[in-house]
Motif scaffolding. Structure first.
Motif, PDB file in Angstrom:
ATOM      1  N   ILE A  59       0.839  -1.198   0.000  1.00  0.00           N
ATOM      2  CA  ILE A  59       0.000   0.000   0.000  1.00  0.00           C
ATOM      3  C   ILE A  59       0.878   1.254   0.000  1.00  0.00           C
ATOM      4  CG2 ILE A  59      -1.678   1.317   1.353  1.00  0.00           C
ATOM      5  CD1 ILE A  59      -2.854  -1.411   2.222  1.00  0.00           C
ATOM      6  N   ARG A  60       1.960   1.231   0.753  1.00  0.00           N
ATOM      7  CA  ARG A  60       2.869   2.384   0.775  1.00  0.00           C
ATOM      8  C   ARG A  60       3.423   2.666  -0.613  1.00  0.00           C
ATOM      9  NH1 ARG A  60       7.814   3.564   0.485  1.00  0.00           N
ATOM     10  NH2 ARG A  60       8.574   1.443   0.462  1.00  0.00           N
ATOM     11  N   ARG A  61       3.747   1.622  -1.356  1.00  0.00           N
ATOM     12  CA  ARG A  61       4.285   1.794  -2.710  1.00  0.00           C
ATOM     13  C   ARG A  61       3.298   2.481  -3.647  1.00  0.00           C
ATOM     14  NH1 ARG A  61       6.445  -4.085  -3.715  1.00  0.00           N
ATOM     15  NH2 ARG A  61       7.895  -4.169  -2.005  1.00  0.00           N
ATOM     16  N   TRP A  62       2.001   2.259  -3.434  1.00  0.00           N
ATOM     17  CA  TRP A  62       1.001   2.893  -4.298  1.00  0.00           C
ATOM     18  C   TRP A  62       1.086   4.407  -4.218  1.00  0.00           C
ATOM     19  CZ3 TRP A  62      -3.820  -0.175  -2.237  1.00  0.00           C
ATOM     20  CH2 TRP A  62      -3.716  -1.511  -2.626  1.00  0.00           C
ATOM     21  N   PHE A  63       1.504   4.923  -3.071  1.00  0.00           N
ATOM     22  CA  PHE A  63       1.500   6.361  -2.829  1.00  0.00           C
ATOM     23  C   PHE A  63       2.879   6.992  -2.900  1.00  0.00           C
ATOM     24  CE2 PHE A  63      -2.254   4.680  -0.725  1.00  0.00           C
ATOM     25  CZ  PHE A  63      -3.231   5.506  -1.270  1.00  0.00           C
ATOM     26  N   ARG A  94       9.783   4.910  -9.383  1.00  0.00           N
ATOM     27  CA  ARG A  94      10.768   5.394 -10.353  1.00  0.00           C
ATOM     28  C   ARG A  94      12.189   4.957 -10.019  1.00  0.00           C
ATOM     29  NH1 ARG A  94       7.730  10.971 -10.937  1.00  0.00           N
ATOM     30  NH2 ARG A  94       6.431  10.391 -12.719  1.00  0.00           N
ATOM     31  N   SER A  95      12.384   4.396  -8.835  1.00  0.00           N
ATOM     32  CA  SER A  95      13.735   3.987  -8.447  1.00  0.00           C
ATOM     33  C   SER A  95      14.124   2.630  -9.017  1.00  0.00           C
ATOM     34  CB  SER A  95      13.858   3.960  -6.918  1.00  0.00           C
ATOM     35  OG  SER A  95      13.107   2.883  -6.390  1.00  0.00           O
ATOM     36  N   SER A 122      14.303   1.197 -15.641  1.00  0.00           N
ATOM     37  CA  SER A 122      14.587   2.392 -16.426  1.00  0.00           C
ATOM     38  C   SER A 122      13.277   3.005 -16.911  1.00  0.00           C
ATOM     39  CB  SER A 122      15.474   2.024 -17.624  1.00  0.00           C
ATOM     40  OG  SER A 122      14.801   1.064 -18.422  1.00  0.00           O
ATOM     41  N   THR A 123      13.376   4.257 -17.297  1.00  0.00           N
ATOM     42  CA  THR A 123      12.187   4.966 -17.760  1.00  0.00           C
ATOM     43  C   THR A 123      11.700   4.324 -19.057  1.00  0.00           C
ATOM     44  OG1 THR A 123      13.006   6.992 -16.771  1.00  0.00           O
ATOM     45  CG2 THR A 123      11.266   7.212 -18.426  1.00  0.00           C
ATOM     46  N   PRO A 124      10.455   3.867 -19.083  1.00  0.00           N
ATOM     47  CA  PRO A 124       9.945   3.215 -20.284  1.00  0.00           C
ATOM     48  C   PRO A 124       9.442   4.239 -21.302  1.00  0.00           C
ATOM     49  CG  PRO A 124       8.278   3.167 -18.583  1.00  0.00           C
ATOM     50  CD  PRO A 124       9.498   3.818 -17.980  1.00  0.00           C
ATOM     51  N   ASP A 125       9.133   3.756 -22.473  1.00  0.00           N
ATOM     52  CA  ASP A 125       8.436   4.573 -23.466  1.00  0.00           C
ATOM     53  C   ASP A 125       7.152   5.064 -22.805  1.00  0.00           C
ATOM     54  OD1 ASP A 125       6.853   5.509 -25.569  1.00  0.00           O
ATOM     55  OD2 ASP A 125       7.552   3.970 -26.972  1.00  0.00           O
ATOM     56  N   ILE A 179       6.870  -3.012 -16.375  1.00  0.00           N
ATOM     57  CA  ILE A 179       7.267  -2.260 -17.572  1.00  0.00           C
ATOM     58  C   ILE A 179       8.644  -1.644 -17.359  1.00  0.00           C
ATOM     59  CG2 ILE A 179       6.769  -0.181 -18.928  1.00  0.00           C
ATOM     60  CD1 ILE A 179       3.757  -0.824 -18.524  1.00  0.00           C
ATOM     61  N   ARG A 180       8.859  -1.028 -16.207  1.00  0.00           N
ATOM     62  CA  ARG A 180      10.140  -0.377 -15.924  1.00  0.00           C
ATOM     63  C   ARG A 180      11.293  -1.380 -15.862  1.00  0.00           C
ATOM     64  NH1 ARG A 180       9.963   4.868 -14.671  1.00  0.00           N
ATOM     65  NH2 ARG A 180      12.005   4.773 -13.693  1.00  0.00           N
ATOM     66  N   LEU A 181      10.998  -2.597 -15.429  1.00  0.00           N
ATOM     67  CA  LEU A 181      12.042  -3.619 -15.316  1.00  0.00           C
ATOM     68  C   LEU A 181      12.181  -4.470 -16.577  1.00  0.00           C
ATOM     69  CD1 LEU A 181      11.366  -4.769 -11.634  1.00  0.00           C
ATOM     70  CD2 LEU A 181      13.303  -3.397 -12.487  1.00  0.00           C
TER      71      LEU A 181
END
Length: 128
Positions: free
Chosen positions: A5-9, A15-16, A19-22, A92-94
């Motif tokens: 739940i903490r990750r949702w917010f 973002r850590s 990598s940044t996806p399309d 997606i990021r991974l």
């Protein structure tokens, strides 16, 4: 559970990783999330409508059971939507395979079963 739940917010945590996806993939994931939220809101609206506008049904408190079931299902869809969005965005990021989910099939079966039960209640009222 609280960690999830903490990750949702916490967008920094999301973002850590990876990598940044399309951006188109992230936007598509967000559109899917919003569609699930609309589904949850529709179920909640149906629950409120059932509580307020359904006439008394042949079984005692059936109207209230239907209303509460729809409200709880709407809440479950909303929570499931944000969890699926977060897990998908992370994948997606991974560069991983997107998470599989049985939830759409379960939701469809529950809604179909609910519709059949409502049809039976309407028929029982009309014939009895």
């Amino acid at each position: 559970m609280w960690e999830t739940i903490r990750r949702w917010f916490d967008p920094r945590e999301l973002r850590s990783v990876g990598s940044t996806p399309d951006y188109r993939f992230s936007l598509a994931n967000e559109r899917t999330f919003l569609a699930w939220l609309r589904t949850g809101l529709a179920l909640i609206a149906g629950g409120l409508a059932a509580a307020q506008f359904l006439p008394p049904l042949p079984l005692a408190h059936l109207r209230e059971v239907i209303a509460v079931a729809l409200l709880l299902l709407g809440a479950a869809v909303a929570v499931r939507a944000v969890d699926h969005w977060a897990r998908t965005e992370r994948a997606i990021r991974l560069g991983e395979e997107l998470p599989a989910s049985r939830f759409p099939a379960v939701l469809a079966l529950v809604v179909a079963l609910g519709a059949l039960l409502l049809a039976a209640a309407v028929l029982a009222r009309g014939l009895g």
